[in-house]
Design a protein around this motif. Structure first.
Motif, PDB file in Angstrom:
ATOM      1  N   UNK A 254      64.747  25.091  27.067  1.00 45.79           N
ATOM      2  CA  UNK A 254      65.622  25.906  26.229  1.00 45.79           C
ATOM      3  C   UNK A 254      65.549  25.540  24.757  1.00 45.79           C
ATOM      4  N   UNK A 255      65.045  24.346  24.438  1.00 46.39           N
ATOM      5  CA  UNK A 255      64.980  23.920  23.038  1.00 46.39           C
ATOM      6  C   UNK A 255      63.747  24.473  22.343  1.00 46.39           C
ATOM      7  N   UNK A 256      62.627  24.511  23.032  1.00 50.87           N
ATOM      8  CA  UNK A 256      61.386  24.975  22.421  1.00 50.87           C
ATOM      9  C   UNK A 256      61.013  26.391  22.843  1.00 50.87           C
ATOM     10  N   UNK A 257      61.677  26.932  23.860  1.00 55.62           N
ATOM     11  CA  UNK A 257      61.333  28.259  24.335  1.00 55.62           C
ATOM     12  C   UNK A 257      60.120  28.303  25.238  1.00 55.62           C
ATOM     13  N   UNK A 258      59.640  27.139  25.687  1.00 55.95           N
ATOM     14  CA  UNK A 258      58.475  27.075  26.572  1.00 55.95           C
ATOM     15  C   UNK A 258      58.881  27.442  27.998  1.00 55.95           C
ATOM     16  N   UNK A 340      63.877  35.455  24.484  1.00 57.33           N
ATOM     17  CA  UNK A 340      64.231  36.633  25.275  1.00 57.33           C
ATOM     18  C   UNK A 340      63.752  36.490  26.714  1.00 57.33           C
ATOM     19  N   UNK A 341      62.582  35.914  26.878  1.00 60.76           N
ATOM     20  CA  UNK A 341      62.052  35.702  28.227  1.00 60.76           C
ATOM     21  C   UNK A 341      62.949  34.767  29.020  1.00 60.76           C
ATOM     22  N   UNK A 342      63.471  33.736  28.358  1.00 58.59           N
ATOM     23  CA  UNK A 342      64.392  32.818  29.036  1.00 58.59           C
ATOM     24  C   UNK A 342      65.625  33.568  29.512  1.00 58.59           C
ATOM     25  N   UNK A 343      66.183  34.417  28.642  1.00 62.81           N
ATOM     26  CA  UNK A 343      67.372  35.185  29.021  1.00 62.81           C
ATOM     27  C   UNK A 343      67.081  36.132  30.176  1.00 62.81           C
ATOM     28  N   UNK A 344      65.900  36.773  30.165  1.00 65.84           N
ATOM     29  CA  UNK A 344      65.531  37.701  31.239  1.00 65.84           C
ATOM     30  C   UNK A 344      65.415  36.965  32.568  1.00 65.84           C
ATOM     31  N   UNK A 345      64.764  35.786  32.550  1.00 66.42           N
ATOM     32  CA  UNK A 345      64.589  35.024  33.785  1.00 66.42           C
ATOM     33  C   UNK A 345      65.929  34.548  34.331  1.00 66.42           C
TER      34      UNK A 345
END
Length: 361
Positions: A254-258, A340-345
């Motif tokens: 969540x910190x780097x968006x990886x 955004x991908x993190x939120x979608x997942x």
């Protein structure tokens, strides 16, 4: 001769895509041990400690060497630094062998560059001395300062290493030589991998030689003669098996968006709407000028222009059981950023549509 013949036969029939057991598991009880000690680094160019415990350690060392300082005298030597010394003692290390050590300042020393570590005993968790460290430090960092207070530091000058700087003095007891059974512990617990390792060993060395205990451990019967046991373990660790495939996981930083998605991730039918809200605030201050005869004062009046824009929403649907490639392609087509991908997942997992373990680190 029989063991050598079995080894050659096994080497001929190895599958090319399999992995060695030595890369999948480790032997229980055969491990490294941590050592630590407290010592003094001398020979510094005025970059040593100014702390009281360093002076006390220096006084104690001089006393052991036969030099007694007068009472009340604090040896404030700027070329001495108190350090902690730590090392890793490998399994089966024998007295006389050497190991690398790392030396770190524990006071306010500015740099250890150019210093030499005096003889320092290294102890284990049982408070027994297992190695003796001494030697010249190799420091990769440096620091420099000017009279006007400017300062520059490259890397970390308060930490150094001594290659082969400690000599082993004691052997860590190990039950490997006398054990009737050898336990292999998997690096990644998996029932399938444990069963396949046991089957591979039994296929070459005979039935019931190995038995899986759980998803992590495999118990293997071993010969009692130490020389035969070494050959026996050499055969086992070079055997290769096809490990079981890992469970479906999605790892999100969540910190780097990886985001890392394993290839077994599947998604149930789901519709996803993706859009961004952009708020723009501009400050345009205005000057309020009163009339000449009004008697007022000129003031600056703040004025803010707020504009809200919402990007065109994108909506896409996942078909039943889509794969990793389809999931990533669908998200990329709508231009989703990593956040955004993190939120979608996370939303898919909450809705029960994501068939995978979601791990947020």
């Amino acid at each position: 001769m029989r063991i050598i013949a079995l080894l050659l036969l096994f080497a001929i029939t190895l599958p090319a895509s399999a992995e060695r057991i030595k890369d999948l598991a480790s032997i229980a009880g055969v491990r490294d041990n941590q050592l630590v000690g407290y010592g003094l680094v001398v020979g510094l160019n005025g970059t040593g400690d100014k702390t009281k415990f360093t002076g006390q350690a220096l006084r104690n060392m001089l006393t052991r060497l036969g030099l007694t300082l007068p009472p009340g005298v604090d040896p404030k030597a700027k070329n001495v630094a108190a350090v902690s010394v730590h090392a890793v003692l490998p399994a089966f290390a024998k007295p006389g062998q050497t190991i690398d050590v790392t030396v770190s300042s524990i006071g306010d020393a500015k740099s250890l560059r150019g210093g030499s570590l005096l003889m320092t005993p290294l102890k284990g968790i049982d408070n027994q001395v297992y190695a003796i460290a001494q030697g010249n430090l190799v420091v990769g960092g440096l620091t420099a300062s000017g009279q006007d207070g400017s300062k520059i530091t490259v890397n970390i000058p308060s930490v150094g290493r001594i290659p082969n700087g400690a000599t082993v003095e004691r052997t860590v007891p190990s039950a490997f030589s006398n054990a009737k059974f050898i336990t292999l512990n998997l690096h990644q617990p998996d029932f399938t991998t444990a069963q396949r390792i046991a089957a591979a060993i039994n296929r070459v060395l005979g039935p019931d030689t190995a038995r899986p205990a759980d998803s992590t451990s495999i118990r293997v019967g071993a010969p009692q003669d130490p020389a035969q046991k070494v050959t026996f373990m050499s055969m086992i660790e070079n055997m290769t098996v096809d490990p079981g495939e890992a469970a479906a996981k999605v790892i999100v930083n969540s910190r780097t968006g990886t985001v890392v998605i394993s290839r077994h991730v599947r998604v149930h039918p789901a519709a996803v709407s993706h859009g961004n809200l952009v708020v723009t605030i501009r400050e345009n201050p205005e000057v309020s000028q009163p009339n000449p005869l009004a008697g007022g004062t000129t003031t600056v009046v703040p004025r803010s222009d707020i504009n809200v824009e919402e990007e065109g929403k994108h909506m896409f649907m996942f078909d039943p059981g889509i794969s990793l490639n389809e999931l990533v392609r669908a998200v990329n087509q709508v231009g989703a950023a990593p956040s955004d991908l993190v939120a979608i997942l996370e939303a898919l997992k909450s809705a029960g549509a994501l068939q995978a373990e979601l791990i947020v680190i």
